[in-house]
Design a protein around this motif. Sequence first.
Motif, short mmCIF file in Angstrom:
data_model
loop_
_atom_site.label_atom_id
_atom_site.label_comp_id
_atom_site.label_asym_id
_atom_site.label_seq_id
_atom_site.Cartn_x
_atom_site.Cartn_y
_atom_site.Cartn_z
N ASN A 311 1.66 9.81 -2.42
CA ASN A 311 2.28 9.03 -1.36
C ASN A 311 3.45 9.76 -0.71
O ASN A 311 4.02 10.70 -1.30
CB ASN A 311 2.79 7.69 -1.92
N VAL A 312 3.82 9.33 0.48
CA VAL A 312 5.03 9.84 1.12
C VAL A 312 6.21 9.58 0.19
O VAL A 312 6.23 8.58 -0.55
CB VAL A 312 5.25 9.18 2.50
N LYS A 313 7.20 10.45 0.22
CA LYS A 313 8.26 10.41 -0.80
C LYS A 313 9.37 9.42 -0.48
O LYS A 313 9.93 8.79 -1.37
CB LYS A 313 8.85 11.81 -1.00
N HIS A 314 9.76 9.30 0.79
CA HIS A 314 10.95 8.49 1.07
C HIS A 314 10.62 7.01 1.08
O HIS A 314 9.63 6.59 1.70
CB HIS A 314 11.57 8.90 2.40
N PRO A 315 11.42 6.18 0.42
CA PRO A 315 11.11 4.75 0.36
C PRO A 315 11.00 4.08 1.73
O PRO A 315 10.20 3.16 1.91
CB PRO A 315 12.29 4.18 -0.45
N ALA A 316 11.82 4.52 2.71
CA ALA A 316 11.74 3.90 4.04
C ALA A 316 10.41 4.22 4.70
O ALA A 316 9.75 3.34 5.27
CB ALA A 316 12.90 4.38 4.90
N ALA A 317 9.97 5.49 4.63
CA ALA A 317 8.68 5.86 5.21
C ALA A 317 7.54 5.15 4.49
O ALA A 317 6.56 4.71 5.12
CB ALA A 317 8.49 7.38 5.15
N TYR A 318 7.66 5.02 3.19
CA TYR A 318 6.66 4.32 2.38
C TYR A 318 6.54 2.87 2.84
O TYR A 318 5.43 2.37 3.09
CB TYR A 318 7.08 4.41 0.92
N ALA A 319 7.67 2.19 2.97
CA ALA A 319 7.65 0.79 3.38
C ALA A 319 7.12 0.62 4.80
O ALA A 319 6.38 -0.33 5.09
CB ALA A 319 9.07 0.21 3.26
N GLN A 320 7.47 1.55 5.69
CA GLN A 320 7.03 1.45 7.07
C GLN A 320 5.51 1.59 7.18
O GLN A 320 4.86 0.88 7.96
CB GLN A 320 7.73 2.51 7.92
N ARG A 321 4.93 2.50 6.39
CA ARG A 321 3.48 2.67 6.42
C ARG A 321 2.79 1.36 6.01
O ARG A 321 1.83 0.92 6.65
CB ARG A 321 3.06 3.78 5.47
N LEU A 322 3.26 0.77 4.94
CA LEU A 322 2.62 -0.44 4.44
C LEU A 322 2.83 -1.61 5.40
O LEU A 322 1.92 -2.44 5.60
CB LEU A 322 3.15 -0.78 3.05
N ALA A 324 2.92 -1.42 8.48
CA ALA A 324 2.00 -1.19 9.59
C ALA A 324 0.54 -1.36 9.19
O ALA A 324 -0.36 -1.13 10.00
CB ALA A 324 2.23 0.22 10.15
N GLY A 325 0.30 -1.76 7.95
CA GLY A 325 -1.07 -1.96 7.49
C GLY A 325 -1.77 -0.69 7.06
O GLY A 325 -3.00 -0.67 6.95
N GLU A 326 -1.00 0.37 6.82
CA GLU A 326 -1.58 1.66 6.43
C GLU A 326 -1.35 1.91 4.94
O GLU A 326 -0.39 1.41 4.35
CB GLU A 326 -0.94 2.80 7.22
N LEU A 327 -2.21 2.74 4.37
CA LEU A 327 -1.90 3.29 3.06
C LEU A 327 -0.80 4.33 3.22
O LEU A 327 -0.78 5.07 4.21
CB LEU A 327 -3.14 3.94 2.44
N PRO A 328 0.12 4.42 2.26
CA PRO A 328 1.25 5.36 2.40
C PRO A 328 0.93 6.76 1.89
O PRO A 328 1.81 7.46 1.39
CB PRO A 328 2.33 4.70 1.55
N VAL A 329 -0.33 7.19 2.00
CA VAL A 329 -0.75 8.48 1.45
C VAL A 329 -0.25 9.62 2.32
O VAL A 329 -0.41 9.63 3.54
CB VAL A 329 -2.28 8.54 1.35
N ALA A 330 0.39 10.61 1.68
CA ALA A 330 0.85 11.80 2.39
C ALA A 330 -0.25 12.84 2.51
O ALA A 330 -0.42 13.45 3.57
CB ALA A 330 2.07 12.41 1.69
N ASP A 331 -1.00 13.05 1.43
CA ASP A 331 -2.08 14.03 1.44
C ASP A 331 -2.96 13.79 0.23
O ASP A 331 -2.61 13.03 -0.68
CB ASP A 331 -1.52 15.46 1.41
#
Length: 406
Positions: A311-322, A324-331
């Motif tokens: 998953n993306v590392k930063h908690p804010a980016a993680y929360a924003q992805r979710l 928006a209805g997205e999985l928070p996967v970075a790669d």
Amino acid sequence: MNTVLPLLDAPPATLQLPDSAREGLTRTPFGLYVHVPFCATRCGYCDFNTYTSDELGPGANRAEYAGTAVAELRRAAETLGSDLPTVSTVFVGGGTPTLLPAEDLAAVLAAVRELFPVADDVEVTTEANPESVTPASLAALRAAGFTRLSLGMQSAAEHVLAVLDRRHTPGRAAEAAREARAAGFEHVNLDLIYGTPGETDADWAASIDAVLAAPVDHVSAYALIVEDGTRLARRIGRGELPMPDDDVLADRYVQADTALRAAGFDWYEVSNWSRGDAARCRHNELYWANANWWGVGPGAHSHVGGVRWWNVKHPAAYAQRLAAGELPVADAEVLEPADRALETVMLGLRLRDGLPLAALSDAGRLRAADAVVRGLLDPAAHTAGRAVLTDRGRLLADAVVRDLTD
């Protein structure tokens, strides 16, 4: 070479698990890891994905975090779909998970039970710092279904805790262990770190004695590793503290192993001892067996059927992805068979039972025979077709693993 796994670019982002990853999904042990990225302070030796600020952006603060983690659990269940495996272990790590209220951790566990089939004997662990739990919070966690507590003790010496930037007083970890037992926790672990600059033989002996006097059935002991970018590394770089000495680390390990085994603890992984098989950490065994798990939270890693993602590392980016209805996967990547075989060897060699010699390459089997001559692998086990570390081999486990896998 591992291949990159394609992800859908447009929301809602969906992880595309290939059919090969889904084969055997319901027959392979499956666990859930939930990462809680908050700490009261950052320890000087720690390089984990943790944050000390209570406000890290919308949806990323402590008050909202349980709901965000549940959102990823829902996406996980949707992604796995009709292939939902039975959850055999849940491990809540960090950070300091118990900085969240017990009712928040209970809500996450309740969501697991709502969304996934859960084994009747599921192991549910939370990590905790000794100062972050109370008898009341432990009772609430136990009532919610947590069965195992892992406490970060590190040392019984106040000056060692100070070097590590740990906040608890020396006796608090054992006290918290007693409180956990009183609350009904089936299994309690204490974590130790050895080799801290300034730690003496007497300090380490006192730490071991304190663990053995506590009501625990599992002990983890790790050599201090100086990670780049940490406060400890900067202090050592400036000459304020000495680098941990390899010979001292080896002596500390032998000292711990001798005392723990005399007290009825058996090692089952190089850095872990338990009072009987039932006290082993089943979640960690799942990792070491290269089984399947879904990692929830910022920076968490997952593995299902040879597919790994993070998953993306930063908690804010993680929360924003979710949000928006997205999985928070970075790669993500698909592990090639050779890579999976290599990881099986690297992990299996650290276990008490070792692994079959057939899992090694031809060159690895030749080196294993030489390792027997050098006293690093057990000769009787080798004759029976397995590579099993001797006591001396455990001291050099990383070197043995490198030698047999190069």
